[in-house]
Design a protein around this motif. Structure first.
Motif, PDB file in Angstrom:
ATOM      1  N   ASN A 171       0.820  -1.211   0.000  1.00 41.32           N
ATOM      2  CA  ASN A 171       0.000   0.000   0.000  1.00 41.32           C
ATOM      3  C   ASN A 171       0.854   1.261   0.000  1.00 41.32           C
ATOM      4  OD1 ASN A 171      -2.399  -1.405  -0.031  1.00 41.32           O
ATOM      5  ND2 ASN A 171      -2.550  -1.497   2.205  1.00 41.32           N
ATOM      6  N   LEU A 172       1.969   1.254   0.734  1.00 40.58           N
ATOM      7  CA  LEU A 172       2.859   2.409   0.735  1.00 40.58           C
ATOM      8  C   LEU A 172       3.401   2.675  -0.661  1.00 40.58           C
ATOM      9  CD1 LEU A 172       4.884   1.864   4.045  1.00 40.58           C
ATOM     10  CD2 LEU A 172       3.145   3.606   3.601  1.00 40.58           C
ATOM     11  N   ASP A 173       3.751   1.610  -1.351  1.00 43.90           N
ATOM     12  CA  ASP A 173       4.242   1.745  -2.714  1.00 43.90           C
ATOM     13  C   ASP A 173       3.147   2.283  -3.634  1.00 43.90           C
ATOM     14  OD1 ASP A 173       6.185   1.191  -4.924  1.00 43.90           O
ATOM     15  OD2 ASP A 173       4.626  -0.238  -5.510  1.00 43.90           O
ATOM     16  N   PHE A 174       1.914   1.893  -3.359  1.00 46.64           N
ATOM     17  CA  PHE A 174       0.785   2.297  -4.201  1.00 46.64           C
ATOM     18  C   PHE A 174       0.451   3.774  -4.036  1.00 46.64           C
ATOM     19  CE2 PHE A 174      -3.957   2.748  -4.254  1.00 46.64           C
ATOM     20  CZ  PHE A 174      -4.097   2.754  -5.641  1.00 46.64           C
ATOM     21  N   VAL A 175       0.399   4.265  -2.797  1.00 47.72           N
ATOM     22  CA  VAL A 175      -0.089   5.627  -2.562  1.00 47.72           C
ATOM     23  C   VAL A 175       0.968   6.695  -2.804  1.00 47.72           C
ATOM     24  CG1 VAL A 175      -1.798   4.828  -0.905  1.00 47.72           C
ATOM     25  CG2 VAL A 175       0.423   5.608  -0.074  1.00 47.72           C
ATOM     26  N   ASP A 176       2.254   6.381  -2.584  1.00 52.03           N
ATOM     27  CA  ASP A 176       3.287   7.406  -2.652  1.00 52.03           C
ATOM     28  C   ASP A 176       3.521   7.833  -4.100  1.00 52.03           C
ATOM     29  OD1 ASP A 176       5.292   9.166  -2.094  1.00 52.03           O
ATOM     30  OD2 ASP A 176       6.736   7.688  -1.405  1.00 52.03           O
ATOM     31  N   GLY A 177       3.082   9.047  -4.443  1.00 49.40           N
ATOM     32  CA  GLY A 177       3.262   9.586  -5.778  1.00 49.40           C
ATOM     33  C   GLY A 177       2.146   9.288  -6.744  1.00 49.40           C
ATOM     34  N   ALA A 178       1.266   8.348  -6.428  1.00 54.14           N
ATOM     35  CA  ALA A 178       0.168   7.993  -7.331  1.00 54.14           C
ATOM     36  C   ALA A 178      -1.130   8.672  -6.967  1.00 54.14           C
ATOM     37  CB  ALA A 178      -0.026   6.470  -7.339  1.00 54.14           C
ATOM     38  N   THR A 179      -1.247   9.163  -5.761  1.00 49.47           N
ATOM     39  CA  THR A 179      -2.505   9.760  -5.309  1.00 49.47           C
ATOM     40  C   THR A 179      -2.518  11.272  -5.421  1.00 49.47           C
ATOM     41  OG1 THR A 179      -1.609   9.718  -3.068  1.00 49.47           O
ATOM     42  CG2 THR A 179      -3.038   7.891  -3.708  1.00 49.47           C
ATOM     43  N   ALA A 180      -1.351  11.902  -5.373  1.00 48.14           N
ATOM     44  CA  ALA A 180      -1.306  13.363  -5.391  1.00 48.14           C
ATOM     45  C   ALA A 180       0.036  13.830  -5.933  1.00 48.14           C
ATOM     46  CB  ALA A 180      -1.531  13.931  -3.993  1.00 48.14           C
ATOM     47  N   ARG A 181       0.069  15.099  -6.353  1.00 45.48           N
ATOM     48  CA  ARG A 181       1.311  15.718  -6.815  1.00 45.48           C
ATOM     49  C   ARG A 181       1.463  17.064  -6.127  1.00 45.48           C
ATOM     50  NH1 ARG A 181       0.123  15.831 -11.758  1.00 45.48           N
ATOM     51  NH2 ARG A 181      -0.674  17.958 -11.872  1.00 45.48           N
ATOM     52  N   ILE A 182       2.664  17.363  -5.642  1.00 48.11           N
ATOM     53  CA  ILE A 182       2.966  18.660  -5.045  1.00 48.11           C
ATOM     54  C   ILE A 182       3.815  19.458  -6.024  1.00 48.11           C
ATOM     55  CG2 ILE A 182       4.002  19.884  -3.103  1.00 48.11           C
ATOM     56  CD1 ILE A 182       3.671  17.382  -1.424  1.00 48.11           C
ATOM     57  N   SER A 183       3.424  20.683  -6.273  1.00 44.34           N
ATOM     58  CA  SER A 183       4.202  21.571  -7.123  1.00 44.34           C
ATOM     59  C   SER A 183       4.383  22.909  -6.412  1.00 44.34           C
ATOM     60  CB  SER A 183       3.513  21.775  -8.478  1.00 44.34           C
ATOM     61  OG  SER A 183       2.188  22.259  -8.303  1.00 44.34           O
ATOM     62  N   VAL A 184       5.341  23.701  -6.896  1.00 42.46           N
ATOM     63  CA  VAL A 184       5.589  25.029  -6.333  1.00 42.46           C
ATOM     64  C   VAL A 184       4.941  26.062  -7.246  1.00 42.46           C
ATOM     65  CG1 VAL A 184       7.330  26.706  -5.633  1.00 42.46           C
ATOM     66  CG2 VAL A 184       7.753  24.252  -5.315  1.00 42.46           C
ATOM     67  N   VAL A 185       3.985  26.814  -6.700  1.00 43.02           N
ATOM     68  CA  VAL A 185       3.292  27.823  -7.488  1.00 43.02           C
ATOM     69  C   VAL A 185       4.157  29.065  -7.640  1.00 43.02           C
ATOM     70  CG1 VAL A 185       1.249  29.300  -7.610  1.00 43.02           C
ATOM     71  CG2 VAL A 185       1.042  26.948  -6.790  1.00 43.02           C
ATOM     72  N   ASN A 186       4.752  29.514  -6.555  1.00 45.58           N
ATOM     73  CA  ASN A 186       5.676  30.645  -6.634  1.00 45.58           C
ATOM     74  C   ASN A 186       6.633  30.630  -5.442  1.00 45.58           C
ATOM     75  OD1 ASN A 186       3.067  31.775  -5.175  1.00 45.58           O
ATOM     76  ND2 ASN A 186       4.776  33.058  -4.506  1.00 45.58           N
ATOM     77  N   GLN A 187       7.829  31.116  -5.701  1.00 47.07           N
ATOM     78  CA  GLN A 187       8.838  31.267  -4.660  1.00 47.07           C
ATOM     79  C   GLN A 187       9.849  32.298  -5.150  1.00 47.07           C
ATOM     80  OE1 GLN A 187      10.620  27.214  -4.749  1.00 47.07           O
ATOM     81  NE2 GLN A 187      12.552  28.243  -5.241  1.00 47.07           N
ATOM     82  N   PRO A 188      10.507  33.027  -4.267  1.00 41.95           N
ATOM     83  CA  PRO A 188      11.537  33.988  -4.698  1.00 41.95           C
ATOM     84  C   PRO A 188      12.768  33.251  -5.215  1.00 41.95           C
ATOM     85  CG  PRO A 188      11.419  33.877  -2.316  1.00 41.95           C
ATOM     86  CD  PRO A 188      10.276  33.059  -2.818  1.00 41.95           C
ATOM     87  N   GLU A 189      13.456  33.871  -6.178  1.00 44.85           N
ATOM     88  CA  GLU A 189      14.682  33.268  -6.690  1.00 44.85           C
ATOM     89  C   GLU A 189      15.795  33.354  -5.668  1.00 44.85           C
ATOM     90  OE1 GLU A 189      15.821  34.826 -10.443  1.00 44.85           O
ATOM     91  OE2 GLU A 189      13.970  34.199 -11.448  1.00 44.85           O
ATOM     92  N   SER A 190      15.828  34.470  -4.914  1.00 43.29           N
ATOM     93  CA  SER A 190      16.872  34.630  -3.913  1.00 43.29           C
ATOM     94  C   SER A 190      16.372  35.509  -2.778  1.00 43.29           C
ATOM     95  CB  SER A 190      18.130  35.245  -4.537  1.00 43.29           C
ATOM     96  OG  SER A 190      17.870  36.577  -4.967  1.00 43.29           O
ATOM     97  N   LEU A 191      16.989  35.363  -1.616  1.00 41.09           N
ATOM     98  CA  LEU A 191      16.669  36.172  -0.438  1.00 41.09           C
ATOM     99  C   LEU A 191      17.966  36.526   0.279  1.00 41.09           C
ATOM    100  CD1 LEU A 191      13.607  34.208   1.017  1.00 41.09           C
ATOM    101  CD2 LEU A 191      13.529  36.467  -0.065  1.00 41.09           C
ATOM    102  N   ARG A 192      17.934  37.646   1.012  1.00 40.63           N
ATOM    103  CA  ARG A 192      19.066  38.054   1.832  1.00 40.63           C
ATOM    104  C   ARG A 192      18.765  37.760   3.305  1.00 40.63           C
ATOM    105  NH1 ARG A 192      22.408  41.875  -0.771  1.00 40.63           N
ATOM    106  NH2 ARG A 192      21.627  42.527  -2.822  1.00 40.63           N
ATOM    107  N   PRO A 193      19.783  37.639   4.141  1.00 41.39           N
ATOM    108  CA  PRO A 193      19.538  37.523   5.587  1.00 41.39           C
ATOM    109  C   PRO A 193      18.702  38.704   6.072  1.00 41.39           C
ATOM    110  CG  PRO A 193      21.808  36.982   5.099  1.00 41.39           C
ATOM    111  CD  PRO A 193      21.225  37.504   3.822  1.00 41.39           C
ATOM    112  N   GLY A 194      17.665  38.411   6.859  1.00 43.58           N
ATOM    113  CA  GLY A 194      16.749  39.433   7.345  1.00 43.58           C
ATOM    114  C   GLY A 194      15.536  39.642   6.469  1.00 43.58           C
ATOM    115  N   ASP A 195      15.574  39.144   5.216  1.00 44.21           N
ATOM    116  CA  ASP A 195      14.416  39.278   4.317  1.00 44.21           C
ATOM    117  C   ASP A 195      13.279  38.361   4.762  1.00 44.21           C
ATOM    118  OD1 ASP A 195      15.725  41.102   2.765  1.00 44.21           O
ATOM    119  OD2 ASP A 195      16.091  39.744   1.069  1.00 44.21           O
TER     120      ASP A 195
END
Length: 531
Positions: free
Chosen positions: A277-301
């Motif tokens: 069952n672990l083999d069946f559900v992992d990756g076959a039931t859902a997909r996670i994607s990144v909608v948006n994220q910054p390319e870079s950040l500075r310390p304190g940002d």
């Protein structure tokens, strides 16, 4: 196991539009007042409640007559509809065709068994598939048919031919039990929040409705059986929690004596199914994607990242009976200097899901409303939300259901047929994804790039649901002076539980508090800019 007195050669356990006879309205027309009347009756007079549970959870037990018998208060329980015409083979009866077809096999304790499903035939649902679906509405071919037609024995005998009724390959077979309605209560659920409850019997589970009103029925490979692997039984397949041999001990020796290729270890069988069952559900039931994220950040940002969970299944994610089932994102953000943010970890001591916002958990939350002080467990004059939770047969109002619907879902049909989305504006028509955004501040001492990981996790039992069951299932077993069935003698429970609730608690804790299962994972990275 059983033989039917029906001349048609089929045994019905279908409920459809059941009435109590005469001018009494169908059960689904009854309201809260009738349910309260039932609560005032003796245990003997409430036979019908357990009857509706057993027909799906233990169909063999239901057919063998282990449900409450008809009585003066509920004479409508008597008759072919309720299985009263079924004649049970005595363990010593000369009519018993083999040792598996008597009580000694305790097949009723194994839940859904191979031979039951291989005997299910077309339950005469209408063309729409919805009206008559659910609540154990099936027809079962009697044992005499297989005696007369051995080519249809299928997997019921060692090495036998695999002949199946076409109905067993259709999604309607799954809807037989994965479509559950309270036969007594109209729902108080108000998805739109306009003060007007939906005029339907209270829905308990709507997996078949979820599938039927999605894009999947029109797809090639869109049946339930096309995604869900065939059930395989190298041993007794019972509950999802580990360490079952503490409770059950070895498998019923009768199966191995008859030549079935099974192991006598229930734990080995369970371990094999868990890995499968672990083999069946992992990756076959859902997909996670990144909608948006910054390319870079500075310390304190301060930055943020938004993850999208897309449902790849043909029903809500998670689906099934919603009480206690939880799905959520476990998100970690860190650098070489240490953790910046973690949300969705599980407390190892209690099994509690540690999220900043509980609304981020995908789940169904239902309450028992309108029962007055019946649920005032601490007698403080106030019925809290906690006291209204998890009372299965009393639940009549869904207050949250943000589980992710499938591709192409028909929102209007979902609402009309009890597969509620609450809040109603959580998903647009056809939307099969949900977004979760996380905001964080980069520490001044951060070193190395910023790492991000999101895991979609799932628990069948929340710790709150397990606590409720362990507390409420407190009737002592017969050996401890009560009425509950004794725990199996072959088990090795260490706490010497006096009731089944204590046994549940021990297995839950030994298993690691019902450990979470991973459905999907996504890793990403943000550059740390020190210039």
């Amino acid at each position: 196991m059983l033989r039917s007195t029906w001349p048609t050669g089929t045994t019905s356990i279908c409920w459809k539009n059941v009435s109590q006879g005469g001018d009494t309205p169908p059960l689904t027309d009854l309201g809260l007042s009738t349910a309260l009347d039932l609560l005032d009756k003796t245990e003997e007079e409430q036979a019908v409640v357990g009857d509706f549970c057993l027909r799906c959870h233990s169909p063999v037990g239901w057919l063998e007559g282990f449900s409450e018998p008809p009585n003066a208060a509920e004479p409508h329980l008597r008759g072919d509809f309720w299985g009263a015409s079924l004649q049970e083979f005595s363990p010593t009866s000369a009519e018993a065709p083999d040792p598996l077809h008597n009580k000694d096999s305790e097949g009723h304790m194994d839940g859904i068994t191979c031979d039951f499903c291989h005997r299910v035939i077309d339950n005469q649902k209408d063309a729409g598939g919805i009206k008559a679906a659910g609540n154990g509405g099936v027809f079962v071919t009697p044992y005499e048919f297989f005696t007369a037609n051995p080519e249809w024995e299928g997997d019921m005998q060692p090495g036998g031919p695999r002949v199946m009724d076409p109905f067993q390959r259709e999604s309607e077979l799954c809807g037989t039990c994965h479509e559950v309605t309270n036969p007594f209560l109209m729902t108080l659920t108000d998805p739109d929040g306009d003060g007007t409850p939906v005029n339907v019997p209270h829905p308990i589970e709507r997996t078949y409705t979820e599938w039927y009103n999605s894009a999947f029925p029109d797809k090639a490979g869109g049946r339930c059986q096309d995604c869900h692997r065939p059930m395989r039984f190298p041993g007794a397949q019972t509950w999802m929690l580990t360490h079952l041999e503490r409770l059950w001990g070895p498998i019923d020796q009768t199966w191995t004596d008859l030549g079935y290729d099974v192991t006598s270890s229930r734990q080995a069988a369970l371990d094999a199914r868990v890995l499968d069952n672990l083999d069946f559900v992992d990756g076959a039931t859902a997909r996670i994607s990144v909608v948006n994220q910054p390319e870079s950040l500075r310390p304190g940002d301060t930055g943020s990242v938004k993850f999208r969970i897309t449902n790849l299944t043909g029903h809500k994610l998670p689906t099934g009976y919603g009480e206690g089932r939880q799905m959520w994102l476990h998100v970690r953000i860190w650098t070489k200097s240490g953790t910046i943010l973690e949300d969705g970890a599980v407390d190892p001591a209690s099994g509690e899901v540690l999220v900043a916002d509980h609304d981020d958990i995908f789940e169904m939350h239902a309450l028992a409303e309108g029962y007055g002080d019946l649920l005032d467990e601490d007698s403080d004059g106030l019925v809290t939300e906690h006291e209204k939770e998890f009372h299965f047969v009393l639940l009549n109002k869904v207050v949250k259901d943000n589980r992710i619907p499938p591709e192409g879902y028909d929102k209007a049909a979902y609402m009309a047929q009890g597969a509620f989305i609450i809040p109603a504006d959580e998903y647009a028509d056809g939307q099969n994804w949900a977004d979760r955004e996380y905001t964080f501040t980069v520490p001044a001492n951060a070193r190395g790039n910023i790492k991000l990981e999101a895991k979609l996790m799932y628990k069948t039992f929340s710790n709150h649901y397990e606590d409720f069951l362990a507390e409420k299932d407190s009737e002592p077993t017969v050996s401890h002076g009560g009425h509950a069935r004794d725990l199996p003698a072959a088990g090795s429970m260490t706490s010497n539980p006096q009731h089944w609730g204590e046994a549940l608690k021990e297995i839950y804790e030994v298993s690691g508090n019902g450990p979470a299962v991973q459905f999907a994972r996504k890793k990403t990275e943000i550059e740390l800019n020190r210039e």
